[in-house]
Each structure stands twice: as structure tokens, then as C-alpha cells.
Scaffold this active site. Structure first.
Site, PDB file in Angstrom:
ATOM      1  CB  SER A 195      -4.272  -6.819   4.468  1.00 31.76           C
ATOM      2  OG  SER A 195      -3.952  -5.549   3.964  1.00 31.76           O
TER       3      SER A 195
ATOM      4  CG  HIS B 203      -1.932  -1.056   1.300  1.00 27.86           C
ATOM      5  ND1 HIS B 203      -2.111  -1.851   2.413  1.00 27.86           N
ATOM      6  CD2 HIS B 203      -2.832  -1.485   0.375  1.00 27.86           C
ATOM      7  CE1 HIS B 203      -3.081  -2.718   2.179  1.00 27.86           C
ATOM      8  NE2 HIS B 203      -3.535  -2.521   0.953  1.00 27.86           N
TER       9      HIS B 203
ATOM     10  NE  ARG C  85      -2.537  -7.481  -4.666  1.00 23.79           N
ATOM     11  CZ  ARG C  85      -3.323  -7.936  -3.707  1.00 23.79           C
ATOM     12  NH1 ARG C  85      -2.843  -8.087  -2.502  1.00 23.79           N
ATOM     13  NH2 ARG C  85      -4.572  -8.266  -3.951  1.00 23.79           N
TER      14      ARG C  85
ATOM     15  CE  LYS D 210     -13.978  -7.285   3.223  1.00 21.62           C
ATOM     16  NZ  LYS D 210     -12.780  -6.725   2.585  1.00 21.62           N
TER      17      LYS D 210
HETATM   18  O1  PNS Z   1      -9.167  -3.111  -0.005  1.00 28.23           O
HETATM   19  P1  PNS Z   1     -10.427  -3.592  -0.647  1.00 28.23           P
HETATM   20  O2  PNS Z   1     -11.272  -4.334   0.356  1.00 28.23           O
HETATM   21  O3  PNS Z   1     -10.161  -4.376  -1.893  1.00 28.23           O
HETATM   22  O4  PNS Z   1     -11.272  -2.266  -1.082  1.00 28.23           O
HETATM   23  C1  PNS Z   1     -12.521  -2.385  -1.712  1.00 28.23           C
HETATM   24  C2  PNS Z   1     -13.206  -1.003  -1.825  1.00 28.23           C
HETATM   25  C3  PNS Z   1     -13.284  -0.330  -0.476  1.00 28.23           C
HETATM   26  C4  PNS Z   1     -12.414  -0.113  -2.766  1.00 28.23           C
HETATM   27  C5  PNS Z   1     -14.630  -1.235  -2.424  1.00 28.23           C
HETATM   28  O5  PNS Z   1     -15.275  -2.242  -1.707  1.00 28.23           O
HETATM   29  C6  PNS Z   1     -15.494   0.022  -2.404  1.00 28.23           C
HETATM   30  O6  PNS Z   1     -15.218   0.979  -3.089  1.00 28.23           O
HETATM   31  N1  PNS Z   1     -16.568   0.010  -1.581  1.00 28.23           N
HETATM   32  C7  PNS Z   1     -17.432   1.153  -1.403  1.00 28.23           C
HETATM   33  C8  PNS Z   1     -18.845   0.867  -1.881  1.00 28.23           C
HETATM   34  C9  PNS Z   1     -18.961   1.127  -3.350  1.00 28.23           C
HETATM   35  O7  PNS Z   1     -18.751   2.225  -3.847  1.00 28.23           O
HETATM   36  N2  PNS Z   1     -19.333   0.066  -4.089  1.00 28.23           N
HETATM   37  C10 PNS Z   1     -19.436   0.096  -5.517  1.00 28.23           C
HETATM   38  C11 PNS Z   1     -18.088  -0.184  -6.137  1.00 28.23           C
HETATM   39  S1  PNS Z   1     -18.222  -0.494  -7.820  1.00 28.23           S
END
Ligand code: PNS
Length: 176
Positions: free
Chosen positions: A134, A23, A96, A47
Site C-alpha cells: 500500500s 490483498h 510476500r 497512524k
Molecule cells: O497491514 P498491517 O499494518 O501490517 O497489519 C498489522 C495488524 C493489524 C495485523 C497488527 O498490527 C495487529 O494485529 N494489530 C492489532 C493489535 C494486536 O493484536 N497486537 C498484538 C499482535 S502480536
């Protein structure tokens, strides 16, 4: 008076449970392109994280202490709504490996559909972090493995406190 920061702002969203050197690598790359990078932690009641949102904020603050160009915040709801609210026109995501791509591509296109003003930028971390996540960091640490090259020192310290296991000392074994 509220201090207003200027310049370009990119949001780097994620769970960051916890932040890894992968990150940090993406944040550094983001700072080479944008004036400010804001790490935005999703508050996701579905979660079960290891670190609470407040702990994850504190870990990021500690990792970036003294760098005003890196900000940290939390959000819930749609990411594009959050980005618009804070005046960011760019979302950064790290890729990645090809296996990340399909999910990221879907998210980026959905986000574009939701708000075409906000652009997603994919960045690739150094190859040395291409396998770091993570989830794996937590698993390896919990099972007694060494993660000091993979996370900032403060994360290793807090992992040790969370799991009640000592930090593994020594050098990484090199392949012969
Ligand atoms: O680190 P992660 O868990 O891969 O991050 C995922 C994240 C937070 C980027 C994604 O779940 C997100 O943007 N969630 C917010 C809700 C949202 O906007 N959903 C529609 C996405 S297309």
C-alpha cells in the site's frame, strides 16, 4: 431476525490503506480454503492513514460487491480477542518475501501465546505482487506513476481524487 452465516471463517487483518491487488490475491486464496474471509481493518489512532477507516471499508465493499463470502469490518484492541468474538479460529496473513517473515512470525507466535485456539495461516501472493505494498502504491501514484495493474479500479479512482492528480493512462513498459 439476524441472518447467521455458517461455515469456516478466517479473519484477514490489516491496515489496507488502501487495498491492493496483492490483498485481493490473498483473499482469493483464503476463499479456496475457508467458506468466508473477513477483512478486518485495524483502527489505529497512532497512524495517519491516507484513507479514513470508513473510506477503506467502502473501497473493500466496492471491490467485493456481490460476493457474500467476503466480509469487511473494523476492530480495535487485540486481534485474537476480535477473532474469538466473531467466531474465527484462523488468522490469515500474506507473506510476500522473506523480509516479511520475521515480523509476521513474531506476531503469529505472540498471538498464539495470547490465544492458542486461534491459528495463523500464512499465504503467499502471486510472484507478480511480491513487491506490491500500500505504501509504494501511494508513493508511485502521488509521483505520477501508473498503478492500474496493482490496485482495483475503484482504488485508482479514489487515489486520483485524494491527491488531485490524474490517472496515468497507457500500457506498462516492458523490459526489452
Ligand atoms: O497491514 P498491517 O499494518 O501490517 O497489519 C498489522 C495488524 C493489524 C495485523 C497488527 O498490527 C495487529 O494485529 N494489530 C492489532 C493489535 C494486536 O493484536 N497486537 C498484538 C499482535 S502480536
Amino acid at each position: 431476525m439476524t441472518k447467521r452465516h455458517g461455515g469456516s471463517l478466517a479473519v484477514f487483518p490489516g491496515s489496507f490503506d488502501p487495498i491492493t491487488n496483492g490483498h485481493l490475491d490473498i483473499v482469493d486464496r483464503g476463499l479456496a480454503v475457508f467458506d468466508r474471509v473477513r477483512m478486518a481493518i485495524l483502527m489505529n489512532p497512532e497512524k495517519q492513514p491516507l484513507f479514513s477507516v470508513q473510506e477503506r471499508v467502502a473501497l473493500i465493499r466496492e471491490a467485493y460487491r456481490g460476493n457474500p463470502r467476503v466480509e469487511v469490518d473494523t476492530f480495535s484492541g487485540l486481534l485474537v480477542d476480535y477473532a474469538e468474538r466473531v467466531g474465527a479460529s484462523v488468522i490469515i496473513r500474506g507473506i510476500r518475501a522473506i523480509s516479511d517473515f520475521e515480523y509476521e512470525f513474531q506476531m503469529a507466535l505472540m498471538n498464539r501465546r495470547l490465544n492458542p485456539q486461534i491459528e495463523t495461516v500464512f499465504m503467499m501472493p502471486a510472484e507478480s505482487y511480491s513487491y506490491v505494498s500500500s505504501r509504494l502504491v501511494k508513493e508511485v501514484f502521488q509521483l505520477g506513476g501508473r498503478v492500474s495493474d496493482l490496485v482495483p479500479p475503484v482504488v485508482e479512482k479514489w487515489l486520483s481524487e485524494k491527491y488531485g492528480t490524474p490517472i496515468r493512462a497507457g500500457r506498462v513498459r516492458r523490459k526489452r
